[in-house]
Write a protein that holds these residues in place. Structure first.
Motif, short mmCIF file in Angstrom:
data_model
loop_
_atom_site.label_atom_id
_atom_site.label_comp_id
_atom_site.label_asym_id
_atom_site.label_seq_id
_atom_site.Cartn_x
_atom_site.Cartn_y
_atom_site.Cartn_z
N GLN A 165 -50.18 -4.44 -2.87
CA GLN A 165 -49.29 -5.38 -2.21
C GLN A 165 -48.05 -5.64 -3.05
O GLN A 165 -48.14 -5.80 -4.27
CB GLN A 165 -50.02 -6.70 -1.94
CG GLN A 165 -49.27 -7.64 -1.02
CD GLN A 165 -49.36 -7.21 0.44
OE1 GLN A 165 -50.28 -6.54 0.82
NE2 GLN A 165 -48.38 -7.61 1.23
N SER A 208 -43.98 -7.73 -3.17
CA SER A 208 -43.24 -8.86 -2.61
C SER A 208 -42.22 -8.42 -1.57
O SER A 208 -41.73 -9.24 -0.79
CB SER A 208 -42.53 -9.61 -3.74
OG SER A 208 -41.62 -8.75 -4.41
N ARG A 266 -45.09 -6.61 3.66
CA ARG A 266 -46.39 -7.17 4.02
C ARG A 266 -46.87 -6.49 5.30
O ARG A 266 -46.11 -5.78 5.96
CB ARG A 266 -46.31 -8.68 4.20
CG ARG A 266 -45.34 -9.17 5.26
CD ARG A 266 -45.26 -10.68 5.26
NE ARG A 266 -44.26 -11.21 6.18
CZ ARG A 266 -44.49 -11.48 7.47
NH1 ARG A 266 -45.70 -11.25 7.99
NH2 ARG A 266 -43.53 -11.97 8.21
#
Length: 428
Positions: free
Chosen positions: A307, A309, A312
């Motif tokens: 994951q 930033s 998503r």
């Protein structure tokens, strides 16, 4: 002869499938890579439909219940050449890749059941991205290069059986495996040493699918409804990551200097339930038209192994429509009448949201669509065929500092039909 040919090809290409570079898409940067459509070349040429498609001559990767209809030993081998153009607000670049889509074998079991096994990619990683930071006078302050290779594959087996009039049920089990290598190199102006972040992850996990098809007659037409459920499962991810400084030798080789850290990493990617439903209508060995709809909730990640930033996951969905037409399957006078003509459309919301601005609050959904054509060319003196598929599509957009892909895929497959190995030879 077909059996010997397939075994030779299987030995040669199964060694290479896990090591090939199958993608040059920048979107393979995210997660465990760009997802590979789990369809045969024949199904891809019809927009990716297949959950409600019955066929005694061809394999079906979408619905394991369709395996019940196999009546011949069926060997499938498929490959793809992808011509890709990537564009942004500032420029464009072209590239191409070749890849193996699948190798598989299907066998009838008696008159009511069938079995299939195969190997195919699940996701591909193959990107090289460059980012510059400019000063007030447009001088370059630093350069960052992102590269990634690898991907995941799956070994799978499927079983289907006709349990009642028109009703077939199926089950599929698969093992997913692979390695993903991600690297980030940063070089700052007036600094002798560059910095490199390196992460290698191993992916492992199982997958299970249930399928059902129901066919009924309406006057002289076959009406077929189908559904498939890919059950919820987890992929485990483990590996190592390190950051170190290095300099370049005159030959361009890296010379490592100081290591900031070198440690093991682990994580888990939860894959939610995927539902595929569809309906089709047609006449056997003449024509077929169908629609598929696929939906899946967002992936969930534990650990910080995949994951980021800047992106998503959200729920995904796909709508496909397509079909085939055969002028006259057993025509003696015209070869063109025995060709299978295929076409289809595909519209997809991939479930990936990317923030190209870097603010963390301006995510854009990545969509994909494709227009497909295909031809099934009968091989001389056989019921087997060579399949050609063509697809033009677009993925993403240039909005919000993102990248738009325009691609043209050329696909080839062999669908070879022969005597069933499980049947006993009869001597008159």
């Amino acid at each position: 002869m077909i059996k010997r040919f397939f075994i030779v090809v299987l030995v040669l290409i199964s060694i290479k499938i896990t090591g090939q570079r199958n993608s040059s898409s920048p979107y393979s940067f995210f997660g465990i890579g760009e997802e590979v459509s789990r369809t045969t070349i024949e199904q891809a040429s019809m927009g990716g439909i297949g959950v409600a498609l019955k066929d005694i001559y061809h394999l079906n990767f979408i619905n394991p219940a369709a395996t019940a209809d196999l009546r011949f030993a069926t060997y499938g081998i498929g490959g793809e050449l992808s011509l890709l153009n990537v564009s942004s607000e500032t420029g464009s670049e072209s590239n191409n890749t070749t890849s193996l889509r699948y190798i598989a074998l299907g066998l009838p079991i008696g008159k009511k059941a069938g079995f299939m096994a195969g190997l195919q990619p699940v996701s591909n990683v193959g990107y090289a991205l460059l980012s510059n930071t400019l000063g007030a006078d447009d001088t370059v302050l630093d350069v960052t290069r992102f590269t990634g290779t690898g991907g995941t594959n799956r070994l799978f087996g499927a079983f289907g059986i006709n349990v009642y009039k028109g009703l077939a049920l199926g089950f599929e089990a698969g093992f997913v495996f692979g390695n993903i290598d991600n690297n980030t190199i940063n070089q700052q102006a007036d600094v002798a040493l560059a910095t490199k972040y390196e992460r290698v992850a191993t992916v492992r996990g199982g997958q299970f699918k249930l399928g059902a098809q129901y066919k009924y007659k309406y006057k002289d037409l076959d009406v077929i409804a189908g559904a498939a459920l890919q059950l919820e499962n987890d992929f485990s991810l483990s590996g190592r990551e390190r950051i170190y400084s290095f300099s370049f030798a005159p030959s361009g080789r890296e010379i490592p200097r100081d290591t900031l850290y070198d440690r093991g990493v682990s994580g888990k990617l939860s894959i939610p339930l995927k539902t595929i439903i569809g309906i089709g209508v047609g006449k056997e060995n003449k024509w077929y038209a169908g629609v598929d709809y696929e939906t899946q909730d967002a992936f969930e990640n534990e650990g910080n192994l995949i994951q980021g930033s800047s992106y998503r996951f959200d729920s995904s969905n796909r709508f496909s429509i397509g079909g085939y037409y055969i002028p006259k399957l057993n025509s003696i006078s015209s070869y063109w009448d025995r060709i299978t003509y295929r076409a289809g459309l595909r519209f997809e919301d991939t479930g990936l949201l990317v923030d190209g601005t870097g603010t963390g609050n301006n995510f854009t959904s990545i969509t994909d669509f494709g227009i497909n054509l295909g031809f099934g060319l009968p091989l001389p003196k056989q019921i087997s065929n060579l399949n050609i598929g063509l697809e033009y599509g677009q993925k993403g957009s240039t909005a919000n500092n993102l990248i738009k892909e325009s691609y043209f895929n050329i696909r080839l497959s062999l669908s070879l039909n022969g005597r069933n190995w499980l049947e006993k030879r009869q001597i008159d």
